[in-house]
Write a protein that holds these residues in place. Sequence first.
Motif, short mmCIF file in Angstrom:
data_model
loop_
_atom_site.label_atom_id
_atom_site.label_comp_id
_atom_site.label_asym_id
_atom_site.label_seq_id
_atom_site.Cartn_x
_atom_site.Cartn_y
_atom_site.Cartn_z
N MET A 174 0.84 -1.20 0.00
CA MET A 174 0.00 0.00 0.00
C MET A 174 0.88 1.25 0.00
SD MET A 174 -1.49 0.51 3.89
CE MET A 174 -1.76 -1.22 4.30
N ARG A 175 0.29 2.35 -0.45
CA ARG A 175 0.97 3.64 -0.43
C ARG A 175 0.14 4.60 0.41
NH1 ARG A 175 0.59 4.65 -5.22
NH2 ARG A 175 -0.82 6.42 -5.32
N VAL A 176 0.79 5.29 1.34
CA VAL A 176 0.11 6.19 2.28
C VAL A 176 0.57 7.61 2.00
CG1 VAL A 176 -0.27 6.71 4.71
CG2 VAL A 176 0.12 4.34 3.99
N THR A 177 -0.39 8.52 1.77
CA THR A 177 -0.07 9.92 1.50
C THR A 177 -0.76 10.81 2.53
OG1 THR A 177 0.06 9.46 -0.88
CG2 THR A 177 -0.09 11.77 -0.21
N PHE A 178 0.00 11.68 3.14
CA PHE A 178 -0.53 12.60 4.15
C PHE A 178 -1.01 13.87 3.45
CE2 PHE A 178 2.14 9.71 6.38
CZ PHE A 178 1.52 9.52 7.61
N CYS A 179 -2.32 14.12 3.53
CA CYS A 179 -2.93 15.25 2.84
C CYS A 179 -3.28 16.40 3.78
CB CYS A 179 -4.19 14.79 2.09
SG CYS A 179 -3.86 13.51 0.85
N GLY A 180 -3.47 16.11 5.05
CA GLY A 180 -3.72 17.12 6.06
C GLY A 180 -3.24 16.60 7.39
N VAL A 181 -2.46 17.40 8.14
CA VAL A 181 -1.77 16.89 9.33
C VAL A 181 -2.00 17.74 10.58
CG1 VAL A 181 0.00 15.85 7.87
CG2 VAL A 181 0.42 18.11 8.84
N ARG A 182 -2.80 18.78 10.47
CA ARG A 182 -3.05 19.66 11.62
C ARG A 182 -4.24 19.17 12.43
NH1 ARG A 182 1.04 23.23 13.10
NH2 ARG A 182 2.24 23.38 11.19
N GLY A 183 -4.28 19.58 13.70
CA GLY A 183 -5.41 19.31 14.55
C GLY A 183 -6.19 20.56 14.85
N SER A 184 -7.47 20.37 15.17
CA SER A 184 -8.36 21.39 15.71
C SER A 184 -8.87 22.41 14.70
CB SER A 184 -7.74 22.12 16.91
OG SER A 184 -7.46 21.20 17.94
N THR A 185 -7.96 23.07 13.97
CA THR A 185 -8.38 24.06 13.00
C THR A 185 -7.24 24.27 12.01
OG1 THR A 185 -9.38 26.27 12.76
CG2 THR A 185 -7.53 26.08 14.28
N PRO A 186 -7.53 24.66 10.76
CA PRO A 186 -6.45 24.90 9.81
C PRO A 186 -5.50 25.99 10.29
CG PRO A 186 -8.55 24.74 8.66
CD PRO A 186 -8.87 24.79 10.13
N ALA A 187 -4.27 25.91 9.82
CA ALA A 187 -3.22 26.86 10.22
C ALA A 187 -2.56 27.42 8.97
CB ALA A 187 -2.20 26.17 11.11
N PRO A 188 -3.14 28.46 8.38
CA PRO A 188 -2.52 29.07 7.20
C PRO A 188 -1.43 30.05 7.58
CG PRO A 188 -4.57 30.19 7.71
CD PRO A 188 -4.43 29.08 8.72
N GLY A 204 1.19 -6.31 2.06
CA GLY A 204 2.48 -5.66 2.12
C GLY A 204 2.83 -5.00 3.44
N GLY A 205 1.83 -4.64 4.24
CA GLY A 205 2.14 -3.94 5.47
C GLY A 205 0.90 -3.49 6.21
N SER A 206 1.11 -2.69 7.25
CA SER A 206 0.00 -2.25 8.09
C SER A 206 0.28 -0.87 8.65
CB SER A 206 -0.23 -3.24 9.24
OG SER A 206 0.93 -3.33 10.05
N LEU A 207 -0.80 -0.13 8.87
CA LEU A 207 -0.70 1.15 9.55
C LEU A 207 -1.76 1.20 10.65
CD1 LEU A 207 -3.13 3.48 8.85
CD2 LEU A 207 -2.09 3.25 6.60
N ALA A 208 -1.43 1.89 11.73
CA ALA A 208 -2.37 2.16 12.80
C ALA A 208 -2.64 3.66 12.82
CB ALA A 208 -1.82 1.70 14.14
N TYR A 209 -3.92 4.02 12.89
CA TYR A 209 -4.33 5.42 12.82
C TYR A 209 -5.12 5.76 14.08
CZ TYR A 209 -6.55 9.65 10.84
OH TYR A 209 -6.99 10.93 10.59
N LEU A 210 -4.47 6.50 14.99
CA LEU A 210 -5.11 6.95 16.22
C LEU A 210 -5.00 8.47 16.26
CD1 LEU A 210 -3.64 4.02 16.84
CD2 LEU A 210 -4.40 4.49 19.16
N SER A 211 -5.80 9.11 15.43
CA SER A 211 -5.63 10.54 15.21
C SER A 211 -5.87 11.35 16.47
CB SER A 211 -6.55 11.01 14.09
OG SER A 211 -6.51 12.40 13.97
N ASP A 212 -7.03 11.20 17.07
CA ASP A 212 -7.37 11.94 18.29
C ASP A 212 -7.51 10.92 19.41
OD1 ASP A 212 -7.95 13.69 16.10
OD2 ASP A 212 -9.02 14.97 17.51
N HIS A 213 -6.69 11.06 20.43
CA HIS A 213 -6.54 9.98 21.41
C HIS A 213 -6.23 10.61 22.76
CE1 HIS A 213 -4.08 6.19 22.70
NE2 HIS A 213 -5.31 6.16 23.18
#
Length: 286
Positions: free
Chosen positions: A1-15, A167-176
């Motif tokens: 699998m291929r993993v692409t990070f498209c948004g990485v901020r929490g709570s609110t956008p940060a321009p 092929g592999g594994s990912l764990a996603y615990l975004s808000d924890h």
Amino acid sequence: MRVTFCGVRGSTPAPGPDFVRYGGHTSCVAVAPDGGRPTLLLDGGTGLMRVTELLGATPFDGTLLLGHLHWDHTHGIPFFRSGTAHGSRVDVLLPEQVAGRPGDAHATLARCFSPPHFPVEPRELGGGWTFAEIAEGARTVEGFEVLAREIPHKGGRTFGYRVSDAGGSLAYLSDHSPTGLGPGPDGLGERHEAALALASGADLLITDAQHLAAQFPDVAFLGHASVEYDVELAVEAGARTLVLFHHDPWRTDDEVDAVLALARDRAAGRVEVVAAREGLEVGLGG
């Protein structure tokens, strides 16, 4: 699998210029089979808008898997051009709001955006959109094996996910919020069974790095984890690479650099640590 990070901020956008290297969009991670286009999207923050670039402006055909329904995980949904394009298929899956009692997923999501707070409601995004709740447990989604487990987070039921293929594994615990279950062995929060089950032996552990331990208890009420907790969870679970995610919206690029250095110092070679940034691609399984 291929993993692409498209948004990485929490709570609110940060321009702004202080947030260029890591990016200011909120949570969205795209998962694609080897050699294919993304078919599984983890969360629908404003980073969802970047998925259209990955698709070459073609219609999306896949599943949007929501960990929970806070604004920073849903506000990109109406602006997903490949999702609203003619011929798209977007199956939205969200956590069962009351365990063992399936509810109306569309009505629940409409509480995030619908009049008078927003001009349209979810069903108006197109005929290719469907909405359903899912319970904890294992299932196949877009050819990936997905394990859903409830994890502690303030303000609504929240799931973490483990996504695997040959092929592999990912764990996603975004808000924890592990401190919600107690201080754990070192005051950083419980390394509880659900988190360990999701992260055990994972190639990538993507997890909530919004705060530092020194900021607690002042920020504990917000329902997030500390970077120091993330390192200890990754080590205990035997994850190969820890990805710091859900960066504080006030944390500048230079400050993320400093947090990454702190995490690597704490890890002391026990686990590889990287900081998520928009556009980062990781291939699993060759």
